[in-house]
Design a protein around this motif. Structure first.
Motif, PDB file in Angstrom:
ATOM      1  N   THR A 234      10.442  -1.521  -1.287  1.00 42.07           N
ATOM      2  CA  THR A 234      10.604  -2.527  -0.226  1.00 42.07           C
ATOM      3  C   THR A 234       9.589  -2.303   0.884  1.00 42.07           C
ATOM      4  O   THR A 234       9.013  -3.263   1.412  1.00 42.07           O
ATOM      5  CB  THR A 234      12.021  -2.450   0.355  1.00 42.07           C
ATOM      6  OG1 THR A 234      12.946  -2.643  -0.697  1.00 42.07           O
ATOM      7  CG2 THR A 234      12.247  -3.517   1.395  1.00 42.07           C
ATOM      8  N   ALA A 235       9.374  -1.040   1.235  1.00 42.51           N
ATOM      9  CA  ALA A 235       8.400  -0.742   2.295  1.00 42.51           C
ATOM     10  C   ALA A 235       7.010  -1.209   1.873  1.00 42.51           C
ATOM     11  O   ALA A 235       6.262  -1.785   2.677  1.00 42.51           O
ATOM     12  CB  ALA A 235       8.402   0.751   2.591  1.00 42.51           C
ATOM     13  N   SER A 236       6.658  -0.977   0.613  1.00 45.50           N
ATOM     14  CA  SER A 236       5.344  -1.434   0.148  1.00 45.50           C
ATOM     15  C   SER A 236       5.263  -2.956   0.162  1.00 45.50           C
ATOM     16  O   SER A 236       4.225  -3.532   0.506  1.00 45.50           O
ATOM     17  CB  SER A 236       5.077  -0.908  -1.265  1.00 45.50           C
ATOM     18  OG  SER A 236       4.887   0.478  -1.240  1.00 45.50           O
ATOM     19  N   CYS A 237       6.370  -3.613  -0.237  1.00 44.03           N
ATOM     20  CA  CYS A 237       6.375  -5.086  -0.219  1.00 44.03           C
ATOM     21  C   CYS A 237       6.244  -5.602   1.217  1.00 44.03           C
ATOM     22  O   CYS A 237       5.530  -6.580   1.476  1.00 44.03           O
ATOM     23  CB  CYS A 237       7.663  -5.617  -0.843  1.00 44.03           C
ATOM     24  SG  CYS A 237       7.742  -5.390  -2.616  1.00 44.03           S
ATOM     25  N   LEU A 238       6.929  -4.938   2.139  1.00 44.96           N
ATOM     26  CA  LEU A 238       6.853  -5.355   3.542  1.00 44.96           C
ATOM     27  C   LEU A 238       5.430  -5.192   4.072  1.00 44.96           C
ATOM     28  O   LEU A 238       4.926  -6.016   4.833  1.00 44.96           O
ATOM     29  CB  LEU A 238       7.833  -4.516   4.361  1.00 44.96           C
ATOM     30  CG  LEU A 238       8.124  -4.980   5.778  1.00 44.96           C
ATOM     31  CD1 LEU A 238       8.701  -6.377   5.772  1.00 44.96           C
ATOM     32  CD2 LEU A 238       9.106  -4.031   6.451  1.00 44.96           C
TER      33      LEU A 238
END
Lengths: 300, 605
Positions: free
Chosen positions: A70-74
């Motif tokens: 999720t952090a990478s997607c954000l």
């Protein structure tokens, strides 16, 4: 329409990020005179892992890989890709960008030191490295925002016109170089990949051992996505923007190819940096990045 | 103000009842009733002030020079004191049913007397409208918390770290006394409403003010005693010195600085930023190196204290320069509110871990998530919150401050300003990242780390709901604070997007995983995938046994420690069904969370 294009760019990024990682590895092997793996090897690895049976038995165990991804997607959602603003663009979005960069590493640390046989071992140096990366990224982005006179990343990059680049050439070069170094360090690419005998290697092994199957696939995919996103950002900082959309997309892709080739070149010829030297090199990059706002202020 | 007066009366009744009750049970009941009722009334009064923006004061002149019994509520007080009151009220709630051996259980009279007094004196600190009254309330509040933190059975003397902490606090109090003496020179009154501290034109006033509140809040170089104090403090009372004292110190700093006839000198904001930035990075670095969970959380709280000081310093600069940014004392107050509540949540979790894990040392803890699932989940949420990560208010406030610092950088017209804003942004980033990594490490070690040999593992499941429920209430309050008070609506929407991605990934993982567990069960029956099946059985061995489903092992099997394949398969099927049911609850929880987030988002648009 612009929103459609930005989402299309995101989908393209999601599809191509393992290819870019494979390209960097391939370039490293090419310049070192080795055969190496093919560029599609990351896809094969991900597919193999996704087909395996999961080892986790507790629901919270899915939180860490999901959190890292999720952090990478954000990070991707807040990064402008091409001439379009990011999908989540707003004034001050760079703060969210920083948070996404830091939170991925936080989940990673929780994963690495959770079930390892050496709890806490090396956390200090790993954390210092990540902190230096974040400070470097902040200082570089602050320079871009100051020079581009924008409050969001897209506006700041748009403000980096040819005239502005000429006026602040030294500051922007310093910021770009420091950002590129931070990108390589955060992604664990050469020359920051000589991890034998120091702590991030142990942390990495702990993740590999403790996570398997789909969870490890999520973690690896998050790494590929982060490398792609940071590479895109470095390219857009370094290269001037083109007016036409197709040309601008070509600029980003060509820039990524050049960035991958340079990273491969550095991986092949630059000496591997061990733990202490790696931190020192990052510290130097951090100092360079922190100096760049001053260079921008005195207009060089 | 009427409700606040009733609140103070409730504390007084609680304290009196606790120390005069004949039976310990009555003392516990009266003390807790006074605390909880007083807290409820105070919160009601504060919320009325925030909603209606009304200002009420009471003034009684004393015969002492410069002194008056002057107190009142305004928006500033209400906004800064509300989170402190909420946290202290939940402390009281969780102390209702303390396990044997704890201070509240062993000596209920002392505990509830000091608890009520401390709460009342903190309220008076926040409400004080006169310098002398303010200092008197501070001295009494510090004394009450000092004795509360001594705890039962430690009357022979406080351990050195605690001694340093309280010595530092009283040094800060002395600096404030000196500052007010300087301020009083030339002005006939120390009433805050008069706003005429004519002596404040002297630099000495501001130096003493900075030193006094830095010592009270625990800023560098006064932070060492503050960090070591929770080790000596029993249980959840750590939320008093680590949460309430810094928050009220910052409130006092803002309150006193607004009473001066002249604006603060130009160096005051940068000095506050420098001290706060150094504290944030230093405390963040120290957080990484701790092996005691309480001390680690204390350093983490100090890191946030440094960031709050940095935010207030930026507020001074922006107020003086009238720059078009939103970083003002309101953002700093929002940041401090989040800091107090997240710190309290983490200290509550640490107390649960100590009670069930038998230790606070990270070297002895590990694999506690199975025993403490609710505490583990709340610890994770609190760690995200305290680390300024989404989706909580710490993130909203921290990112707003960072954005405004960069805006200040772009508008800078001097090298000193550039230096200052780059320093502030870099230390904010560095401190936040260091703290986040340290809390991530602590979470991983305590809840997922390997169980250490010889460590005392919990014999029961989760701690009683009387201890867990207040933690959940803190978290719920935090979520409301974030949803209603965020100064960064766009970030809220971005956070919603991140939550959606997370929920999609997590639910997808659960769906895939649940199907694979079914395959693992079949593989176990057919004699394939034996290793995994056995591993899963071992993992689920703690499940309750059902008569007729799991026949007892034969003596031969017990001796060999090997179970037959058929019982492996039976147990695995049972565990699969249980897991699927559990995952249904998880999905429901995720969906509910997403719906609530969506509703709040739509409401705040």
């Amino acid at each position: 329409m612009s929103s459609l294009i930005s989402w299309a760019a995101i989908l393209l990024s999601l599809a191509l990020c393992p290819l870019f990682s494979g390209f960097v590895d391939r370039m490293t092997a090419f310049f070192a005179g080795r055969d190496g793996d093919g560029m599609l090897q990351p896809y094969r690895d991900l597919l193999t892992l996704a087909r395996k049976r999961g080892r986790r038995v507790m629901f919270i165990d899915g939180v860490i890989p999901a959190g890292v991804l999720t952090a990478s997607c954000l990070l991707l959602f807040t990064t402008p890709l091409g001439t379009e603003a990011s999908a989540l663009s707003f004034p001050g979005d760079f703060a969210l960008w920083m948070v996404a960069l830091a939170s991925g590493r936080t989940f990673g640390v929780a994963a690495a030191f959770g079930r390892s046989g050496f709890p806490g071992f090396g956390a200090g140096r790993l954390a210092i490295r990540s902190t230096l990366v974040c400070i470097t990224a902040f200082a570089a982005l602050a320079t871009i925002l100051a020079v581009g006179d924008g409050t969001s990343l897209a506006a700041a990059l748009e403000g980096l016109t040819g005239r502005a680049r000429a006026d602040y050439i030294v500051a922007l070069l310093a910021a770009s170089f420091a950002f590129a170094v931070a990108t390589l360090a955060e992604s664990g690419k050469a020359p920051f990949d000589d991890l034998a005998g120091w702590e991030p290697k142990l942390a990495h092994d702990a993740v590999e051992r403790d996570f398997g199957g789909p969870e490890l696939a999520m973690l690896k995919y998050a790494e590929h996505l982060k490398l792609w996103t940071l590479g895109c950002m470095a390219v857009q900082i370094a290269l001037p923007r083109l007016d036409l959309d197709p040309l601008d997309a070509a600029r980003v892709f060509a820039g990524l190819a050049v960035f991958g080739a340079l990273a491969g070149l550095a991986g092949a010829f630059a000496p591997r940096l061990d733990g202490k030297r790696s931190v020192l090199a990052l510290g130097a990059a951090c100092a360079l990045a922190v100096m760049s706002p001053f260079l921008a202020w005195i207009r060089i | 103000m009427r409700w606040m007066s009733w609140s103070l009366l409730a504390f007084a009744v609680g304290a009196l009842g606790a120390c005069t009750a004949v039976r310990e049970r009555s003392a516990r009941f009266l003390g807790a009733l006074g605390s909880i009722a007083g807290c409820g009334l105070a919160l009601y009064s504060l919320s009325l002030t925030i909603l209606h923006r009304n200002i009420e004061t009471r003034l009684v002149e004393w015969t002492l020079p410069y002194a008056s019994l002057n107190f009142g509520i305004d928006s500033l007080t209400a906004f800064w004191f509300s989170p402190v009151a909420a946290v202290l009220g939940l402390c009281a709630l969780s102390a209702l049913r303390q396990p044997p051996g704890e201070y509240a259980a062993n000596r209920p009279r002392e505990h509830w007397l000091l608890f009520n007094l401390a709460f009342a004196f903190f309220a008076l600190v926040a409400l004080a409208g006169n310098g002398v009254f303010f200092l008197t309330a501070w001295a009494l509040a510090l004394a009450a918390v000092f004795f509360l933190c001594l705890g039962g059975g430690r009357w022979r003397g406080l351990e050195p770290p605690g001694r340093v902490r309280w010595t530092t606090a009283y040094f800060g109090w002395g600096c404030l006394l000196a500052a007010l003496l300087v301020a009083a020179a030339g002005s006939g009154s120390l009433n805050f409403q008069s706003a005429n501290f004519t002596g404040a034109s002297s630099d000495w006033f501001w130096i003493l003010l900075l030193a006094g509140f830095a010592a009270l809040a625990g800023l560098f170089p006064f932070c060492h005693g503050h960090a070591d104090a929770p080790v000596a403090v029993p249980g959840r009372i750590a939320a008093f010195p680590e949460g309430a004292v810094p928050a009220l110190a910052f409130h006092g700093l803002v309150r006193l600085s607004l009473q001066t006839a002249t604006p603060p000198p130009a160096w005051f904001g940068p000095a506050l930023i420098a001290v706060g930035g150094v504290t944030a990075v230093y405390a963040g670095w120290r957080t990484l190196t701790q092996s005691d969970l309480s001390r680690l959380l204390a350093w983490s709280a100090l890191k946030n204290t440094g960031l709050a000081a940095l935010a207030i310093g930026a507020g001074f600069i922006f107020r003086a320069g009238e720059r078009p940014t939103r970083t003002d004392f309101s953002i700093a107050a929002f940041f401090v509110a989040n800091q107090v509540m997240s710190g309290a949540l983490l200290f509550f979790c640490a107390d649960n871990i100590r009670l069930r894990g038998g230790s606070r040392s990270l070297r002895h803890l590990g694999g506690l998530f199975r025993a403490l699932p609710a505490t583990g989940t709340l610890f994770l949420l609190g760690a995200l919150w305290a680390s300024l990560l989404p989706p909580f208010g710490g993130f909203a406030a921290g990112s707003r401050i960072l954005a405004d610092l960069v805006t200040g950088l772009t508008l800078s017209d001097s090298l000193a300003d550039v230096l200052l804003f780059v320093f502030a942004g870099a230390t904010l980033t560095g401190g936040a990242v260091l703290g986040a990594l340290a809390l991530g490490r602590a979470f991983g070690l305590v809840f997922f780390g390997q169980a250490k040999a010889g460590s005392a593992y919990p014999s029961k499941k989760e701690t009683p709901s009387s201890l867990v429920a207040p933690m959940g209430m803190v978290f719920f309050g935090a979520y409301l604070v974030f949803a209603t008070g965020t100064a960064f609506p766009a970030a809220t929407r971005a956070t919603l997007a991140a939550l959606t991605v997370f929920a999609a990934l997590f639910i997808g993982w659960r769906l895939v995983f649940a199907r694979r567990i079914g395959k693992a069960g079949k593989a176990g029956v057919a004699g394939q995938g034996r290793e995994k099946a056995s591993g899963s059985v071992a993992a689920y061995s703690a499940l309750p046994s059902v008569d007729g489903v799991f026949p007892d092992a034969t003596p031969a099997e017990e001796a060999s420690g090997v179970e037959s394949d058929s019982r492996n398969a039976l147990r695995l099927r049972f565990s699969c069904a249980t897991r699927l049911a559990a995952s249904g609850r998880v999905w429901l929880g995720v969906v509910c969370f997403a719906v609530v987030t969506l509703a709040l988002w739509l409401w705040t648009r």
